[in-house]
Design a protein around this motif. Structure first.
Motif, mmCIF file in Angstrom:
data_model
loop_
_atom_site.group_PDB
_atom_site.id
_atom_site.type_symbol
_atom_site.label_atom_id
_atom_site.label_comp_id
_atom_site.label_asym_id
_atom_site.label_seq_id
_atom_site.Cartn_x
_atom_site.Cartn_y
_atom_site.Cartn_z
ATOM 1 N N HIS A 55 15.322 -5.366 -12.884
ATOM 2 C CA HIS A 55 14.503 -4.156 -13.025
ATOM 3 C C HIS A 55 13.194 -4.510 -13.725
ATOM 4 O O HIS A 55 13.164 -5.379 -14.596
ATOM 5 N N ILE A 56 12.119 -3.821 -13.333
ATOM 6 C CA ILE A 56 10.837 -4.007 -13.992
ATOM 7 C C ILE A 56 10.792 -3.147 -15.258
ATOM 8 O O ILE A 56 11.306 -2.024 -15.270
ATOM 9 N N THR A 57 10.197 -3.668 -16.315
ATOM 10 C CA THR A 57 10.086 -2.923 -17.567
ATOM 11 C C THR A 57 8.865 -2.002 -17.527
ATOM 12 O O THR A 57 8.032 -2.083 -16.617
ATOM 13 N N ASP A 58 8.730 -1.168 -18.549
ATOM 14 C CA ASP A 58 7.555 -0.296 -18.638
ATOM 15 C C ASP A 58 6.276 -1.123 -18.743
ATOM 16 O O ASP A 58 5.254 -0.791 -18.120
ATOM 17 N N ASP A 59 6.315 -2.212 -19.518
ATOM 18 C CA ASP A 59 5.138 -3.085 -19.619
ATOM 19 C C ASP A 59 4.881 -3.787 -18.292
ATOM 20 O O ASP A 59 3.727 -4.035 -17.920
ATOM 21 N N GLY A 60 5.951 -4.099 -17.587
ATOM 22 C CA GLY A 60 5.792 -4.694 -16.261
ATOM 23 C C GLY A 60 5.093 -3.746 -15.306
ATOM 24 O O GLY A 60 4.254 -4.156 -14.494
ATOM 25 N N LEU A 61 5.403 -2.455 -15.403
ATOM 26 C CA LEU A 61 4.751 -1.457 -14.555
ATOM 27 C C LEU A 61 3.256 -1.363 -14.870
ATOM 28 O O LEU A 61 2.431 -1.180 -13.967
ATOM 29 N N LEU A 62 2.903 -1.493 -16.151
ATOM 30 C CA LEU A 62 1.484 -1.492 -16.526
ATOM 31 C C LEU A 62 0.760 -2.676 -15.904
ATOM 32 O O LEU A 62 -0.345 -2.534 -15.369
ATOM 33 N N LEU A 63 1.383 -3.852 -15.981
ATOM 34 C CA LEU A 63 0.758 -5.036 -15.395
ATOM 35 C C LEU A 63 0.670 -4.907 -13.874
ATOM 36 O O LEU A 63 -0.319 -5.313 -13.265
ATOM 37 N N LYS A 64 1.683 -4.327 -13.264
ATOM 38 C CA LYS A 64 1.684 -4.130 -11.809
ATOM 39 C C LYS A 64 0.494 -3.274 -11.387
ATOM 40 O O LYS A 64 -0.201 -3.572 -10.411
ATOM 41 N N GLN A 65 0.243 -2.200 -12.135
ATOM 42 C CA GLN A 65 -0.891 -1.330 -11.828
ATOM 43 C C GLN A 65 -2.208 -2.100 -11.933
ATOM 44 O O GLN A 65 -3.077 -1.987 -11.063
ATOM 45 N N ILE A 264 -6.478 13.936 -3.231
ATOM 46 C CA ILE A 264 -7.015 12.646 -2.794
ATOM 47 C C ILE A 264 -6.641 11.634 -3.872
ATOM 48 O O ILE A 264 -6.871 11.869 -5.061
ATOM 49 N N VAL A 265 -6.072 10.504 -3.468
ATOM 50 C CA VAL A 265 -5.521 9.547 -4.426
ATOM 51 C C VAL A 265 -5.996 8.137 -4.092
ATOM 52 O O VAL A 265 -5.961 7.726 -2.926
ATOM 53 N N TRP A 266 -6.439 7.392 -5.112
ATOM 54 C CA TRP A 266 -6.800 5.986 -4.929
ATOM 55 C C TRP A 266 -6.439 5.201 -6.180
ATOM 56 O O TRP A 266 -6.122 5.783 -7.231
ATOM 57 N N LEU A 267 -6.466 3.866 -6.080
ATOM 58 C CA LEU A 267 -6.085 3.016 -7.201
ATOM 59 C C LEU A 267 -7.108 3.100 -8.322
ATOM 60 O O LEU A 267 -8.316 3.129 -8.075
ATOM 61 N N LYS A 268 -6.608 3.086 -9.543
ATOM 62 C CA LYS A 268 -7.485 3.095 -10.707
ATOM 63 C C LYS A 268 -8.301 1.801 -10.784
ATOM 64 O O LYS A 268 -7.861 0.747 -10.343
#
Length: 282
Positions: A55-65, A264-268
């Protein structure tokens, strides 16, 4: 882009070290070493095992973004440095939106000969997955999603209505949720924004799909509306999808939110905003 981040994104996709090693043409120990190197650099755990599942961690999700945005920007930079004309605009829309709400924008954009585009129509879950992978510039979706992960702009609000056959007792009325008991229901597939919204409204009233006699999944609006018109059941859709259909009637459900957002949605932190502005002519 840092090769470790490419490996990291591949592992996010597969959640399996062996499959990732095959995707990136590295040995499994090399993949492990790259992930450990990132964890050491950022002083945090990016993945963890729960039982035998990764599983990915919360910090991993931040890095993924961050990594997804960096990947998108890198592709844009290479295109600019090569002085190549920007490729076809890549946008996505849910079926509710793609079938009606974008027509004016599509026509206006394509009136200019230098413009071209590719429109992917899919459910909200699929579109956001393509956006995360950098395969779309922006998407227009309805339904529930994690707004905090993206840049979001409201396009419009749209009424969400019940539909039934013209001769159905619900036609032209407002009914309590209890009146739905025993009805046959037609719904979109899981992952559809339309379905998510309806199930959320039911849950807010203390019910779920078990309220209905039969629940039938149809991913296309046309057969869904035909089944409703034939008195085989009811459904819930956006008003713009059903307004032009004279073979079905509309009704409302008491104590529910009538209007919902089309966003409307796009990457940050990406250059995708310029494509959003060009398409919607902001």
């Amino acid at each position: 882009m840092d090769t470790r981040l490419r490996t990291f994104l591949s592992l996010c996709e597969t959640m399996n070290y062996r499959k990732t090693s095959e995707l990136v043409n590295l040995t499994q120990p090399a993949v492990t070493k790259q992930i450990q190197s990132l964890e050491e650099e950022y002083s945090t755990k990016l993945f963890e095992y729960k039982g035998r599942s990764l599983h990915i961690t919360d910090d991993g999700l931040l890095l993924k973004q961050f990594a997804e945005s960096q990947h998108y920007n890198e592709v844009e930079l290479i295109s600019m440095l090569n002085r190549t004309e920007r490729r076809v605009l890549r946008l996505g829309a849910t079926k509710s939106i793609g079938d009606s709400a974008l027509n004016e924008y599509l026509q206006r954009y394509l009136q200019q000969d230098q413009h071209n585009l590719s429109l992917v129509v899919a459910n909200t879950t699929r579109l956001l997955s393509l956006l995360d992978a950098g395969e779309l510039d922006f998407v227009v979706v309805e339904g529930l999603f994690e707004k905090i992960k993206y840049e979001v702009r409201l396009l419009k609000r749209e009424r969400f209505v019940g539909i039934c056959a013209l001769q159905h007792p619900f036609a032209g009325t407002s009914v309590p949720v209890q009146a739905l008991a025993g009805q046959n229901l037609f719904v979109r597939e899981p992952g559809s924004g339309t379905r998510d919204i309806f199930e959320r409204e039911l849950k807010g009233l203390g019910y779920d799909l078990s309220l209905f006699n039969r629940v039938t999944e149809l991913s296309s609006f046309q057969p869904l509306k035909k089944m409703v018109a034939s008195s085989l059941g009811i459904s819930f859709l956006y008003q713009s999808v059903v307004d032009a259909d004279s073979h079905i009637a509309q009704f409302s459900l008491d104590d529910t939110v009538e209007e919902h957002e089309f966003n409307i949605v796009w990457l940050k932190h990406t250059t995708a905003l310029r494509y959003v502005d060009a398409f919607f002519q902001e």
